[in-house]
Design a protein around this motif. Structure first.
Motif, PDB file in Angstrom:
ATOM      1  N   ALA A  43       0.869  -1.282   0.013  1.00 58.05           N
ATOM      2  CA  ALA A  43       0.177   0.109  -0.018  1.00 58.05           C
ATOM      3  C   ALA A  43       0.786   1.399   0.044  1.00 58.05           C
ATOM      4  CB  ALA A  43      -0.839   0.087   1.162  1.00 58.05           C
ATOM      5  N   ARG A  44       2.023   1.128   0.687  1.00 59.87           N
ATOM      6  CA  ARG A  44       2.701   2.312   0.781  1.00 59.87           C
ATOM      7  C   ARG A  44       3.217   2.466  -0.572  1.00 59.87           C
ATOM      8  NH1 ARG A  44       5.420   5.361   5.193  1.00 59.87           N
ATOM      9  NH2 ARG A  44       7.227   6.442   4.296  1.00 59.87           N
ATOM     10  N   ALA A  45       3.775   1.463  -1.394  1.00 53.10           N
ATOM     11  CA  ALA A  45       4.463   1.625  -2.651  1.00 53.10           C
ATOM     12  C   ALA A  45       3.648   2.422  -3.618  1.00 53.10           C
ATOM     13  CB  ALA A  45       4.908   0.356  -3.231  1.00 53.10           C
ATOM     14  N   LEU A  46       2.053   1.915  -3.519  1.00 49.26           N
ATOM     15  CA  LEU A  46       1.174   2.491  -4.221  1.00 49.26           C
ATOM     16  C   LEU A  46       0.928   3.942  -3.885  1.00 49.26           C
ATOM     17  CD1 LEU A  46      -1.018   1.898  -6.412  1.00 49.26           C
ATOM     18  CD2 LEU A  46      -2.732   1.360  -4.546  1.00 49.26           C
ATOM     19  N   GLY A  47       0.746   4.226  -2.595  1.00 48.88           N
ATOM     20  CA  GLY A  47       0.492   5.738  -2.445  1.00 48.88           C
ATOM     21  C   GLY A  47      -0.813   6.191  -2.843  1.00 48.88           C
ATOM     22  N   VAL A  90      -6.150  -3.431   8.045  1.00 46.81           N
ATOM     23  CA  VAL A  90      -5.734  -2.125   8.759  1.00 46.81           C
ATOM     24  C   VAL A  90      -4.364  -1.698   8.078  1.00 46.81           C
ATOM     25  CG1 VAL A  90      -4.587  -1.396  10.864  1.00 46.81           C
ATOM     26  CG2 VAL A  90      -6.629  -2.536  10.995  1.00 46.81           C
ATOM     27  N   SER A  91      -3.563  -2.751   7.692  1.00 43.85           N
ATOM     28  CA  SER A  91      -2.351  -2.325   6.980  1.00 43.85           C
ATOM     29  C   SER A  91      -2.495  -1.350   5.547  1.00 43.85           C
ATOM     30  CB  SER A  91      -1.375  -3.616   6.656  1.00 43.85           C
ATOM     31  OG  SER A  91      -1.293  -4.350   7.560  1.00 43.85           O
ATOM     32  N   VAL A  92      -3.553  -1.329   5.203  1.00 38.91           N
ATOM     33  CA  VAL A  92      -3.702  -0.794   3.715  1.00 38.91           C
ATOM     34  C   VAL A  92      -3.962   0.785   4.104  1.00 38.91           C
ATOM     35  CG1 VAL A  92      -5.449  -0.500   1.763  1.00 38.91           C
ATOM     36  CG2 VAL A  92      -4.778  -2.637   2.770  1.00 38.91           C
ATOM     37  N   PRO A  93      -4.673   1.202   4.779  1.00 38.55           N
ATOM     38  CA  PRO A  93      -4.676   2.686   5.018  1.00 38.55           C
ATOM     39  C   PRO A  93      -3.409   3.292   5.767  1.00 38.55           C
ATOM     40  CG  PRO A  93      -6.151   1.522   6.483  1.00 38.55           C
ATOM     41  CD  PRO A  93      -5.919   0.553   5.655  1.00 38.55           C
ATOM     42  N   ALA A  94      -2.873   2.349   6.643  1.00 40.96           N
ATOM     43  CA  ALA A  94      -1.515   2.849   7.264  1.00 40.96           C
ATOM     44  C   ALA A  94      -0.476   3.039   6.068  1.00 40.96           C
ATOM     45  CB  ALA A  94      -1.181   1.869   8.116  1.00 40.96           C
ATOM     46  N   GLY A  95      -0.474   2.057   5.284  1.00 37.65           N
ATOM     47  CA  GLY A  95       0.632   2.198   4.118  1.00 37.65           C
ATOM     48  C   GLY A  95       0.247   3.255   3.343  1.00 37.65           C
ATOM     49  N   LEU A  96      -1.035   3.222   2.620  1.00 38.25           N
ATOM     50  CA  LEU A  96      -1.472   4.343   1.628  1.00 38.25           C
ATOM     51  C   LEU A  96      -1.208   5.599   2.222  1.00 38.25           C
ATOM     52  CD1 LEU A  96      -4.780   3.037   0.399  1.00 38.25           C
ATOM     53  CD2 LEU A  96      -2.605   3.231  -0.814  1.00 38.25           C
ATOM     54  N   LYS A  99       1.161   6.505   4.471  1.00 41.35           N
ATOM     55  CA  LYS A  99       2.524   6.674   4.666  1.00 41.35           C
ATOM     56  C   LYS A  99       2.607   6.791   6.150  1.00 41.35           C
ATOM     57  CE  LYS A  99       3.922   8.044   0.088  1.00 41.35           C
ATOM     58  NZ  LYS A  99       4.165   6.707  -0.054  1.00 41.35           N
ATOM     59  N   MET A 100       2.071   5.929   7.122  1.00 33.42           N
ATOM     60  CA  MET A 100       2.379   6.123   8.615  1.00 33.42           C
ATOM     61  C   MET A 100       3.901   5.627   8.734  1.00 33.42           C
ATOM     62  SD  MET A 100       0.201   3.734  11.289  1.00 33.42           S
ATOM     63  CE  MET A 100       0.198   4.194  13.000  1.00 33.42           C
ATOM     64  N   ARG A 101       4.496   6.252   9.457  1.00 30.26           N
ATOM     65  CA  ARG A 101       5.752   5.724   9.991  1.00 30.26           C
ATOM     66  C   ARG A 101       6.187   4.205  10.072  1.00 30.26           C
ATOM     67  NH1 ARG A 101       8.506   8.547  14.796  1.00 30.26           N
ATOM     68  NH2 ARG A 101      10.190   7.338  14.188  1.00 30.26           N
ATOM     69  N   PHE A 102       6.861   3.575   9.599  1.00 30.89           N
ATOM     70  CA  PHE A 102       7.015   2.394   9.631  1.00 30.89           C
ATOM     71  C   PHE A 102       7.063   1.693  11.249  1.00 30.89           C
ATOM     72  CE2 PHE A 102       8.986  -1.952   9.847  1.00 30.89           C
ATOM     73  CZ  PHE A 102       8.453  -2.728   9.314  1.00 30.89           C
ATOM     74  N   LYS A 103       8.025   2.528  11.678  1.00 30.95           N
ATOM     75  CA  LYS A 103       8.317   2.261  13.375  1.00 30.95           C
ATOM     76  C   LYS A 103       6.949   2.187  14.262  1.00 30.95           C
ATOM     77  CE  LYS A 103      11.130   3.332  17.269  1.00 30.95           C
ATOM     78  NZ  LYS A 103      11.922   4.327  17.827  1.00 30.95           N
ATOM     79  N   THR A 104       6.276   3.260  13.926  1.00 31.63           N
ATOM     80  CA  THR A 104       4.980   3.445  14.635  1.00 31.63           C
ATOM     81  C   THR A 104       3.880   2.329  14.137  1.00 31.63           C
ATOM     82  OG1 THR A 104       5.281   5.880  14.778  1.00 31.63           O
ATOM     83  CG2 THR A 104       3.038   4.926  14.963  1.00 31.63           C
ATOM     84  N   PHE A 105       3.964   1.796  13.099  1.00 34.76           N
ATOM     85  CA  PHE A 105       3.006   1.010  12.474  1.00 34.76           C
ATOM     86  C   PHE A 105       3.333  -0.436  12.927  1.00 34.76           C
ATOM     87  CE2 PHE A 105       2.910  -2.744   9.463  1.00 34.76           C
ATOM     88  CZ  PHE A 105       1.428  -2.582   9.202  1.00 34.76           C
ATOM     89  N   PHE A 106       4.599  -0.634  13.003  1.00 36.21           N
ATOM     90  CA  PHE A 106       5.204  -2.045  13.514  1.00 36.21           C
ATOM     91  C   PHE A 106       4.868  -2.043  15.029  1.00 36.21           C
ATOM     92  CE2 PHE A 106       8.484  -4.786  15.260  1.00 36.21           C
ATOM     93  CZ  PHE A 106       8.543  -5.843  14.263  1.00 36.21           C
ATOM     94  N   ILE A 107       5.242  -1.276  15.771  1.00 43.26           N
ATOM     95  CA  ILE A 107       5.024  -1.129  17.306  1.00 43.26           C
ATOM     96  C   ILE A 107       3.487  -1.600  17.650  1.00 43.26           C
ATOM     97  CG2 ILE A 107       5.168  -0.213  19.603  1.00 43.26           C
ATOM     98  CD1 ILE A 107       7.739   1.134  18.523  1.00 43.26           C
ATOM     99  N   ALA A 108       2.558  -0.447  16.814  1.00 40.77           N
ATOM    100  CA  ALA A 108       1.220  -0.516  17.193  1.00 40.77           C
ATOM    101  C   ALA A 108       0.563  -2.086  16.471  1.00 40.77           C
ATOM    102  CB  ALA A 108       0.409   0.549  16.436  1.00 40.77           C
ATOM    103  N   SER A 109       1.040  -2.394  15.444  1.00 37.80           N
ATOM    104  CA  SER A 109       0.560  -3.578  14.786  1.00 37.80           C
ATOM    105  C   SER A 109       1.086  -4.936  15.746  1.00 37.80           C
ATOM    106  CB  SER A 109       1.177  -3.672  13.522  1.00 37.80           C
ATOM    107  OG  SER A 109       0.384  -3.067  12.677  1.00 37.80           O
ATOM    108  N   THR A 110       2.070  -4.859  16.210  1.00 36.95           N
ATOM    109  CA  THR A 110       2.661  -5.876  17.163  1.00 36.95           C
ATOM    110  C   THR A 110       1.919  -6.406  18.390  1.00 36.95           C
ATOM    111  OG1 THR A 110       4.787  -5.711  15.845  1.00 36.95           O
ATOM    112  CG2 THR A 110       4.833  -7.078  17.993  1.00 36.95           C
TER     113      THR A 110
END
Length: 199
Positions: free
Chosen positions: A72-76, A126-132, A134-145
């Motif tokens: 999703a982030r690559a798409l933007g 949930v990952s799709v809007p986060a990627g689209l 461009k949520m910070r990967f670190k924040t995404f990773f921690i919250a998702s984990t």
């Protein structure tokens, strides 16, 4: 579905749990509500440890979450602007609303990702809007984990305690999943009617 899951977990152990949870995240119809309780039953029988089951399930699911996020982030979101401008009435959102959503997500995205990981039906999306957005990967990773670990832990522990009655987990979560799905559909229909009335 359940028999296949049981066989794979019995034959492959932690690797099977992780692989199934990865598939569940990439292809949501494979239900974690079956996978993790079955793994919990295996832990209760001494075939694996409960902590190992939770770690394997969380790792597999997180790998799938990251795949969706990166895609999703690559798409933007910018690349979707022509589609939103053209089909906005069907997705009930114009570009101004997308920009407002992006602003909201910057402020509330962490909680959205964390909570979304613990909700049946929507957790894999949930990952799709986060990627689209461009949520910070670190924040995404921690919250998702954290959210994913909470979900897998609850399901695995339910299987561990219920043992052979682990199907009760799906019997309880099934109606919850259906209720969430119905709510999403009704919400979309309400927005569609409202959007057309305003246009």
């Amino acid at each position: 579905m359940g028999d296949w899951v049981i066989r794979l977990i019995e034959q492959s152990g932690y690797l099977g749990v992780g692989f199934l949870m990865f598939l569940e995240t990439i292809f949501p119809p494979i239900p974690s509500e079956v996978i993790m309780p079955v793994a919990g039953v295996a832990a209760a029988k001494g075939q694996m440890s409960l902590a190992g089951v939770i770690a394997a399930g969380t790792t597999g699911a997180m790998l799938g979450n990251i795949v969706w996020y990166l895609a999703a982030r690559a798409l933007g979101i910018i690349r979707l602007k022509p589609l939103i401008d053209r089909f906005g009435r069907w997705i009930t959102m114009d570009w101004n609303e997308v920009q407002r959503a992006e602003h909201w997500f910057r402020q509330n995205g962490t909680f959205f990702v964390f909570l979304g990981r613990m909700l049946p039906t929507v957790r894999s999306l949930v990952s799709v809007p986060a990627g689209l957005l461009k949520m910070r990967f670190k924040t995404f990773f921690i919250a998702s984990t954290i959210g994913t670990a909470g979900w897998t832990s609850a399901l695995a522990y339910a299987g561990f305690k219920l043992r052979e009655q682990f199907t009760e987990v799906d019997q309880w979560l099934g109606p919850v999943s259906n209720a969430i799905l119905v709510t999403l559909v009704l919400g979309y229909l309400w927005r569609l009617i409202r959007y057309r009335a305003m246009s």
